[in-house]
Enzyme design. Structure first.
Site, PDB file in Angstrom:
ATOM      1  N   GLY A 209      34.293  13.102  -1.124  1.00  0.00           N
ATOM      2  CA  GLY A 209      34.724  14.239  -1.943  1.00  0.00           C
ATOM      3  C   GLY A 209      36.182  14.130  -2.332  1.00  0.00           C
ATOM      4  O   GLY A 209      36.580  14.544  -3.428  1.00  0.00           O
TER       5      GLY A 209
ATOM      6  N   TYR B 242      42.387  22.420  -0.985  1.00  0.00           N
ATOM      7  CA  TYR B 242      40.952  22.339  -0.643  1.00  0.00           C
ATOM      8  C   TYR B 242      40.470  20.912  -0.399  1.00  0.00           C
ATOM      9  O   TYR B 242      41.153  19.963  -0.700  1.00  0.00           O
ATOM     10  CB  TYR B 242      40.086  23.121  -1.613  1.00  0.00           C
ATOM     11  CG  TYR B 242      39.894  22.652  -3.036  1.00  0.00           C
ATOM     12  CD1 TYR B 242      40.550  21.562  -3.579  1.00  0.00           C
ATOM     13  CD2 TYR B 242      39.008  23.360  -3.854  1.00  0.00           C
ATOM     14  CE1 TYR B 242      40.325  21.180  -4.885  1.00  0.00           C
ATOM     15  CE2 TYR B 242      38.778  22.981  -5.165  1.00  0.00           C
ATOM     16  CZ  TYR B 242      39.449  21.887  -5.669  1.00  0.00           C
ATOM     17  OH  TYR B 242      39.222  21.516  -6.960  1.00  0.00           O
ATOM     18  N   GLU B 243      39.279  20.848   0.198  1.00  0.00           N
ATOM     19  CA  GLU B 243      38.683  19.588   0.677  1.00  0.00           C
ATOM     20  C   GLU B 243      39.667  18.811   1.551  1.00  0.00           C
ATOM     21  O   GLU B 243      39.829  17.603   1.434  1.00  0.00           O
ATOM     22  CB  GLU B 243      38.154  18.752  -0.493  1.00  0.00           C
ATOM     23  CG  GLU B 243      36.990  19.473  -1.160  1.00  0.00           C
ATOM     24  CD  GLU B 243      36.032  18.569  -1.911  1.00  0.00           C
ATOM     25  OE1 GLU B 243      35.966  17.378  -1.592  1.00  0.00           O
ATOM     26  OE2 GLU B 243      35.340  19.086  -2.787  1.00  0.00           O
ATOM     27  N   GLY B 244      40.303  19.546   2.440  1.00  0.00           N
ATOM     28  CA  GLY B 244      41.284  18.954   3.342  1.00  0.00           C
ATOM     29  C   GLY B 244      42.681  19.117   2.778  1.00  0.00           C
ATOM     30  O   GLY B 244      43.004  18.526   1.751  1.00  0.00           O
TER      31      GLY B 244
END
Lengths: 379, 249
Positions: free
Chosen positions: A242, A362-364
């Site tokens: 991702g 987001y996503e880490g």
């Protein structure tokens, strides 16, 4: 080494660019202002096959490589990241996760309609009290023999309302810590699921973000992805991929702002000449171009590694960290080049700057990426 | 019904045009090549007809006169939805040469409607479609802005001064199309792009043909001058500039 894109990759990039300029640009500011979900735009995007572009042709996907996906993500994100985030979640998290780790039965039932764009997916990991520390899942999937009983709340869920298929990360055995976590395929209309109100966000305002509440949601065991306790590993591996999509999104945001700033610099006059002729602006543009070039190369390298079936987690974390930071820097400078106009919504760059901020979160978060990178260095 | 679309490979319409060799040749170094916009709309219309009429449209073929370098443009047409393609392996030197090559490649084949764009975005010759029809001994209709097929009959609209002419056409014929034939070019779908490589692209050798015209030199228009503002107070100066500099009055 070969830096030349294939004929197909160039065609995909052009198709994405044409779609973004024709379908997304005309009302992007209005949708952002009103936080309006681009339902019609997403429908057209799915008809063209962008939502399942990386899924194998045999599951009705586009059968394309990660590099093609990166090029498409960048072009869509130059105009509207509220749309590209739907593409990112569907392709890299939901579809890839099911294709890589799901059973054949799960692929037939869930992946096929997702890959062909008939349905949209969502990935439910974050919780009110579990963001960066994803091991602390409070959502419980209680083992009831032939089924799981799911209770809990998920936060900041992209596609929460428009999705039909959820992948939910939940704790089954708290004593086993992160090894007691499972990933479950849950249909959004299952009894016991309720959505919070649409989240009013700083950027990517027209993306469909809600909290999702589960109350005694009964899920058959066959909906678990992988073995019992595989959920955390599933989430981490899926997020590795991702990150490439988010890096590409960040590059699109940066490039979109840069292209606008470059054009403006060649038109706007101050002190008797176009502002691009002033070194203060020219050097900014040079710095922005260098940063974007670097960021693109990092993102493409991570994508290439993934396409070669080589380990890519280290490079995708680096790409996500770097590209997000560059997006923030470049969009901020773009607003500066536009001056007062840059602060006005009409000129797009302020929106791109607001969108860029989310890529660092987001996503880490960027800090989590540094944990991933430093652990890879010292393992 | 079998449809053929003649497609040209032209520089992207936003290209900054430059010349080389004492302004006798186009500098192709930084050019991005695209399907000629009218041809792309013609292809889009053919695909729309196939989508609405199904098997009644037996095939959609595209044909191009160009070197191997024009194949990405042809593949794009296949990605959009053409079933197969023909490339006449020759440099498209000028209108008659191209029309002759097209006619030679087409005459041994069987098509009901041959679509050609009104002109190409590079040289704006607006002559290939008509010449090709003559060489094929086929009727042609120009400036077509709409094309429909109902119960096997072809109905077309032509744009004429002050209005629209509605006609029924007998097949086979050459349809020279312009604005209106389709609203916007079709964006190729992901699966279409992936399938394009597997579709047949036949390369045929060129026929012997003469060129009837020759480029002597290209000239670029003068760069636009800076904008100048005149107020009511200096209207005499404005008149002076219009008379002496712009030579408009």
């Amino acid at each position: 080494m070969n830096f030349e894109f294939t004929e197909e990759q160039k065609m995909i990039r052009q198709a994405a660019k044409d779609f973004a300029e024709r379908e997304l640009l005309p009302d992007v500011i209005e949708r952002d202002t009103r936080s309006e979900f681009p339902a019609e735009h997403i429908k057209k995007l799915s008809e063209l096959g962008f939502l399942g572009m990386m899924t194998d042709l045999k599951y009705d996907g586009g059968g394309m490589d990660t590099i093609s996906y990166v090029l498409a993500m960048e072009e869509i994100s130059k105009i509207d990241s509220s749309v590209s985030v739907v593409m990112s979640v569907c392709n890299s998290l939901v579809n890839w996760g099911i294709e890589k780790f799901g059973s054949e039965k799960q692929k037939e039932k869930y992946l096929r309609p997702l890959a062909s764009g008939q349905k949209i997916g969502a990935f439910l990991l974050s919780e009110p009290e579990a963001g960066s520390d994803a091991t602390k899942q409070r959502t419980i999937a209680e083992d009831k023999g032939d089924h799981y009983l799911v209770n809990g709340t998920k936060n900041f869920i992209t596609n929460a309302n428009c999705a039909s298929t959820y992948i939910v990360i939940a704790q089954t055995d708290p004593e086993k810590g992160h090894k007691g976590i499972n990933a479950l395929l849950i249909e959004k209309d299952a009894p016991g699921i309720t959505l919070g109100p649409h989240d009013d966000k700083m950027g990517m305002r027209s993306s469909d973000t809600h909290s999702v509440m589960f109350t005694d949601v009964k899920i058959p065991k066959e909906n678990r992805i992988g073995e019992d306790g595989f959920g955390f590993k599933f989430a981490m591996q899926t997020l590795d991929g991702g990150r490439i999509g988010i890096a590409a999104q960040a590059n699109g945001i940066a490039a979109g702002a840069f292209e606008r700033a470059l054009n403006y610099s060649q038109e706007r006059k101050a002190f008797g000449t176009e502002i691009g002729n002033h070194q203060a602006i020219a050097f900014k543009l040079a710095d922005m171009a260098v940063k974007i070039e670097n960021a693109r190369n990092m993102c493409l390298k991570a994508a290439w590694l993934k396409d070669q079936n080589k380990p890519f987690g280290y490079q995708s974390a680096m790409a996500k960290l770097y590209c997000a930071d560059i997006a923030m820097e470049v969009t901020t400078e773009a607003v500066q080049i536009f001056g007062g106009y840059g602060y006005m919504k009409e000129y797009h760059v302020e929106r791109l700057m607001r969108e860029a901020k989310l890529t660092q979160i987001y996503e880490g978060t960027s800090e989590i990426q540094k944990i991933v990178i430093s652990r890879s260095l010292m393992k | 019904m079998k449809i053929l679309i003649c497609i040209s490979d032209v520089p992207d319409t936003t290209t900054k045009i430059k010349f080389t060799n004492d302004n006798k040749e186009l500098d192709q170094t930084e050019i991005q090549w695209i399907i000629n916009p009218w041809d792309e709309l013609a292809l889009t219309r053919a695909i729309e007809l196939k989508e609405s009429l199904g098997e009644k449209i037996e095939s959609i073929t595209v044909i191009n006169v160009g070197p191997a370098g024009s194949e990405p443009t042809i593949r794009k047409a296949l990605a959009m939805g053409a079933d197969n393609a023909i490339r006449v392996d020759a440099d498209p030197k000028e209108s008659y040469f191209v029309a002759y090559q097209l006619a030679e490649a087409i005459k041994s084949r069987d098509f009901d409607i041959i679509l050609a764009g009104l002109d190409s975005a590079d040289y704006n010759g607006a002559s290939v479609g008509g010449m090709m029809a003559e060489l094929l001994d086929m009727p042609s209709v120009s400036a077509i802005s709409a094309l429909n097929i109902e119960n096997g009959k072809v109905f077309i609209n032509r744009e004429i001064e002050g209005g629209t002419q509605k006609l029924e056409a007998q097949t086979p014929f050459v349809a020279i199309v312009q604005k209106g034939i389709a609203i916007e070019p079709k964006i190729p779908a992901m699966r279409g792009i992936m399938m394009a490589r597997t579709k047949p692209l036949e390369v045929v050798a060129p026929a012997n043909a003469d060129c009837l015209t020759e480029n002597i030199v290209y000239e670029l228009p003068q760069p636009k001058g800076a904008c100048r503002k005149f107020t009511e107070e200096n209207v005499n100066e404005l008149v002076d500039v219009l008379h002496k500099e712009a030579k408009l009055i």
